[in-house]
Design a protein around this motif. Structure first.
Motif, PDB file in Angstrom:
ATOM      1  N   ALA A 163       0.699  -0.963   0.416  1.00 34.98           N
ATOM      2  CA  ALA A 163      -0.102   0.217   0.173  1.00 34.98           C
ATOM      3  C   ALA A 163       0.845   1.300  -0.114  1.00 34.98           C
ATOM      4  O   ALA A 163       0.385   2.070   0.319  1.00 34.98           O
ATOM      5  CB  ALA A 163      -0.679   0.248   0.838  1.00 34.98           C
ATOM      6  N   HIS A 164       1.839   0.714   0.181  1.00 30.85           N
ATOM      7  CA  HIS A 164       3.126   2.387   0.054  1.00 30.85           C
ATOM      8  C   HIS A 164       2.963   3.546   1.424  1.00 30.85           C
ATOM      9  O   HIS A 164       3.612   4.262   0.835  1.00 30.85           O
ATOM     10  CB  HIS A 164       2.755   3.256  -0.890  1.00 30.85           C
ATOM     11  N   VAL A 165       3.190   2.484   2.859  1.00 31.15           N
ATOM     12  CA  VAL A 165       3.213   2.977   3.295  1.00 31.15           C
ATOM     13  C   VAL A 165       4.169   2.175   4.581  1.00 31.15           C
ATOM     14  O   VAL A 165       3.598   2.235   5.372  1.00 31.15           O
ATOM     15  CB  VAL A 165       1.643   3.083   4.170  1.00 31.15           C
ATOM     16  N   ALA A 166       4.779   1.276   3.951  1.00 30.36           N
ATOM     17  CA  ALA A 166       5.105   0.301   5.259  1.00 30.36           C
ATOM     18  C   ALA A 166       6.395   1.190   5.803  1.00 30.36           C
ATOM     19  O   ALA A 166       7.514   2.803   5.589  1.00 30.36           O
ATOM     20  CB  ALA A 166       6.056  -0.572   4.242  1.00 30.36           C
ATOM     21  N   PRO A 167       6.324   0.984   6.853  1.00 33.02           N
ATOM     22  CA  PRO A 167       7.821   1.708   7.932  1.00 33.02           C
ATOM     23  C   PRO A 167       8.698   1.142   7.930  1.00 33.02           C
ATOM     24  O   PRO A 167       8.768   0.146   7.866  1.00 33.02           O
ATOM     25  CB  PRO A 167       6.776   1.712   9.282  1.00 33.02           C
ATOM     26  N   PRO A 168      10.032   2.197   8.153  1.00 28.97           N
ATOM     27  CA  PRO A 168      11.118   1.747   7.820  1.00 28.97           C
ATOM     28  C   PRO A 168      11.567   0.757   9.218  1.00 28.97           C
ATOM     29  O   PRO A 168      10.751   0.480  10.377  1.00 28.97           O
ATOM     30  CB  PRO A 168      11.750   2.665   8.855  1.00 28.97           C
ATOM     31  N   VAL A 169      12.627   0.018   8.907  1.00 25.17           N
ATOM     32  CA  VAL A 169      13.115  -0.669   9.957  1.00 25.17           C
ATOM     33  C   VAL A 169      14.031  -1.399  10.279  1.00 25.17           C
ATOM     34  O   VAL A 169      15.278  -0.669   9.827  1.00 25.17           O
ATOM     35  CB  VAL A 169      12.895  -2.648   8.981  1.00 25.17           C
ATOM     36  N   PHE A 170      14.314  -2.197  11.407  1.00 29.61           N
ATOM     37  CA  PHE A 170      16.029  -2.122  12.350  1.00 29.61           C
ATOM     38  C   PHE A 170      16.447  -3.325  11.869  1.00 29.61           C
ATOM     39  O   PHE A 170      16.145  -4.008  12.222  1.00 29.61           O
ATOM     40  CB  PHE A 170      15.700  -1.824  13.202  1.00 29.61           C
ATOM     41  N   LEU A 171      16.961  -3.816  10.696  1.00 26.73           N
ATOM     42  CA  LEU A 171      17.073  -4.939  10.200  1.00 26.73           C
ATOM     43  C   LEU A 171      18.521  -5.954  11.402  1.00 26.73           C
ATOM     44  O   LEU A 171      17.502  -6.994  11.441  1.00 26.73           O
ATOM     45  CB  LEU A 171      18.222  -5.208   9.555  1.00 26.73           C
ATOM     46  N   GLU A 172      19.161  -5.144  12.370  1.00 27.49           N
ATOM     47  CA  GLU A 172      19.946  -6.057  13.476  1.00 27.49           C
ATOM     48  C   GLU A 172      18.432  -6.706  14.187  1.00 27.49           C
ATOM     49  O   GLU A 172      18.262  -7.288  15.422  1.00 27.49           O
ATOM     50  CB  GLU A 172      20.856  -5.800  14.188  1.00 27.49           C
ATOM     51  N   ALA A 173      17.850  -6.231  14.220  1.00 33.04           N
ATOM     52  CA  ALA A 173      16.490  -6.068  15.522  1.00 33.04           C
ATOM     53  C   ALA A 173      15.199  -7.021  14.976  1.00 33.04           C
ATOM     54  O   ALA A 173      14.035  -7.550  15.694  1.00 33.04           O
ATOM     55  CB  ALA A 173      15.787  -4.643  16.160  1.00 33.04           C
ATOM     56  N   THR A 174      15.431  -7.503  13.635  1.00 35.42           N
ATOM     57  CA  THR A 174      14.057  -8.056  13.101  1.00 35.42           C
ATOM     58  C   THR A 174      14.884  -9.318  12.969  1.00 35.42           C
ATOM     59  O   THR A 174      15.663  -9.894  12.242  1.00 35.42           O
ATOM     60  CB  THR A 174      13.718  -7.191  11.445  1.00 35.42           C
ATOM     61  N   HIS A 175      13.331 -10.291  13.729  1.00 35.52           N
ATOM     62  CA  HIS A 175      13.811 -11.228  13.298  1.00 35.52           C
ATOM     63  C   HIS A 175      14.089 -12.311  12.105  1.00 35.52           C
ATOM     64  O   HIS A 175      13.735 -11.877  11.160  1.00 35.52           O
ATOM     65  CB  HIS A 175      12.485 -12.115  14.139  1.00 35.52           C
ATOM     66  N   HIS A 176      15.502 -13.519  11.809  1.00 30.68           N
ATOM     67  CA  HIS A 176      15.022 -13.919  10.322  1.00 30.68           C
ATOM     68  C   HIS A 176      13.916 -14.577  10.305  1.00 30.68           C
ATOM     69  O   HIS A 176      14.081 -14.897   8.649  1.00 30.68           O
ATOM     70  CB  HIS A 176      16.677 -14.954  10.616  1.00 30.68           C
ATOM     71  N   GLU A 177      13.300 -15.247  11.106  1.00 28.37           N
ATOM     72  CA  GLU A 177      11.917 -15.344  10.157  1.00 28.37           C
ATOM     73  C   GLU A 177      10.567 -14.766   9.406  1.00 28.37           C
ATOM     74  O   GLU A 177      10.248 -15.574   8.423  1.00 28.37           O
ATOM     75  CB  GLU A 177      10.863 -16.194  12.034  1.00 28.37           C
ATOM     76  N   THR A 178      11.277 -13.165   9.276  1.00 28.29           N
ATOM     77  CA  THR A 178      10.628 -12.270   8.914  1.00 28.29           C
ATOM     78  C   THR A 178      10.935 -12.867   7.199  1.00 28.29           C
ATOM     79  O   THR A 178      10.050 -12.788   6.595  1.00 28.29           O
ATOM     80  CB  THR A 178      10.574 -10.758   9.266  1.00 28.29           C
ATOM     81  N   LEU A 179      11.575 -13.370   7.274  1.00 28.76           N
ATOM     82  CA  LEU A 179      12.312 -14.047   5.662  1.00 28.76           C
ATOM     83  C   LEU A 179      11.503 -14.157   5.094  1.00 28.76           C
ATOM     84  O   LEU A 179      11.933 -14.469   3.518  1.00 28.76           O
ATOM     85  CB  LEU A 179      14.054 -14.005   5.388  1.00 28.76           C
ATOM     86  N   ASN A 180      11.104 -15.761   5.590  1.00 29.08           N
ATOM     87  CA  ASN A 180       9.987 -16.508   5.633  1.00 29.08           C
ATOM     88  C   ASN A 180       8.492 -15.789   4.789  1.00 29.08           C
ATOM     89  O   ASN A 180       8.199 -16.375   3.815  1.00 29.08           O
ATOM     90  CB  ASN A 180       9.046 -16.876   6.299  1.00 29.08           C
ATOM     91  N   ILE A 181       8.427 -14.272   4.556  1.00 36.43           N
ATOM     92  CA  ILE A 181       7.578 -13.427   3.921  1.00 36.43           C
ATOM     93  C   ILE A 181       8.228 -12.600   3.462  1.00 36.43           C
ATOM     94  O   ILE A 181       6.993 -12.076   2.612  1.00 36.43           O
ATOM     95  CB  ILE A 181       6.420 -12.920   6.006  1.00 36.43           C
ATOM     96  N   ILE A 182       9.260 -10.998   4.007  1.00 38.15           N
ATOM     97  CA  ILE A 182       9.153 -10.321   3.276  1.00 38.15           C
ATOM     98  C   ILE A 182      11.149 -10.770   2.388  1.00 38.15           C
ATOM     99  O   ILE A 182      11.549 -11.491   3.743  1.00 38.15           O
ATOM    100  CB  ILE A 182       9.381  -9.215   3.989  1.00 38.15           C
ATOM    101  N   PRO A 183      11.475 -10.660   1.657  1.00 40.42           N
ATOM    102  CA  PRO A 183      12.594 -10.846   0.785  1.00 40.42           C
ATOM    103  C   PRO A 183      13.602  -9.792   1.710  1.00 40.42           C
ATOM    104  O   PRO A 183      13.222  -8.263   1.868  1.00 40.42           O
ATOM    105  CB  PRO A 183      12.830 -10.346  -0.608  1.00 40.42           C
ATOM    106  N   LEU A 184      14.568 -10.216   1.977  1.00 41.03           N
ATOM    107  CA  LEU A 184      15.939  -8.964   2.448  1.00 41.03           C
ATOM    108  C   LEU A 184      16.638  -8.590   1.557  1.00 41.03           C
ATOM    109  O   LEU A 184      15.798  -7.020   1.951  1.00 41.03           O
ATOM    110  CB  LEU A 184      17.170  -9.898   3.277  1.00 41.03           C
ATOM    111  N   ALA A 185      16.074  -8.643   0.330  1.00 39.44           N
ATOM    112  CA  ALA A 185      16.435  -7.075  -0.250  1.00 39.44           C
ATOM    113  C   ALA A 185      15.340  -6.215   0.048  1.00 39.44           C
ATOM    114  O   ALA A 185      15.221  -4.766   0.108  1.00 39.44           O
ATOM    115  CB  ALA A 185      16.692  -7.919  -1.941  1.00 39.44           C
TER     116      ALA A 185
END
Length: 125
Positions: A95-117
């Motif tokens: 929807a073009h409203v994604a908030p910024p993320v802190f990658l070092e504090a984002t769990h690796h399970e996230t990569l099952n839903i959202i690509p790292l790139a």
């Protein structure tokens, strides 16, 4: 004060950093975006709240701004850090409203839903 350490991993495969220790965020309310099988929402993305995202979340039926003391939830405002559901972040991205993320504090399970790139395009320090 010593920063607590996690045995769970972030998106880089390194120990997960805390998302926010001032406000107890996360599925366990321990300041980390830790997850377990029971966390069906996958609260794994450490995000910086924006007005646009908070409004988007409200439009989807998830009011993140109103305090709910009975759930140990302070209510969020722009500028707060919070562990949000990976699927909701992905919806916000679409929807073009994604908030910024802190990658070092984002769990690796996230990569099952959202690509790292994709996450890296929204990364903040």
């Amino acid at each position: 004060m010593n920063t607590p350490e996690s045995t769970q991993k972030n998106v880089f495969g390194k120990p997960l950093k805390p998302c926010c220790l001032q406000t107890a965020t996360g599925f366990f309310r321990d300041g980390f975006c830790h997850t377990v099988e029971q966390d069906t929402g996958r609260h794994t993305v450490c995000a910086l709240m924006t007005a646009d995202f908070l409004e988007f979340s409200l439009s989807k039926g998830n009011d993140l701004t109103t305090p709910k003391p009975e759930w140990d939830f302070p209510g969020l405002k722009e500028g707060d850090r919070w562990c949000i559901c990976a699927a909701r972040w992905n919806e916000a991205f679409e929807a073009h409203v994604a908030p910024p993320v802190f990658l070092e504090a984002t769990h690796h399970e996230t990569l099952n839903i959202i690509p790292l790139a994709v996450l890296q395009k929204f990364a903040v320090q």
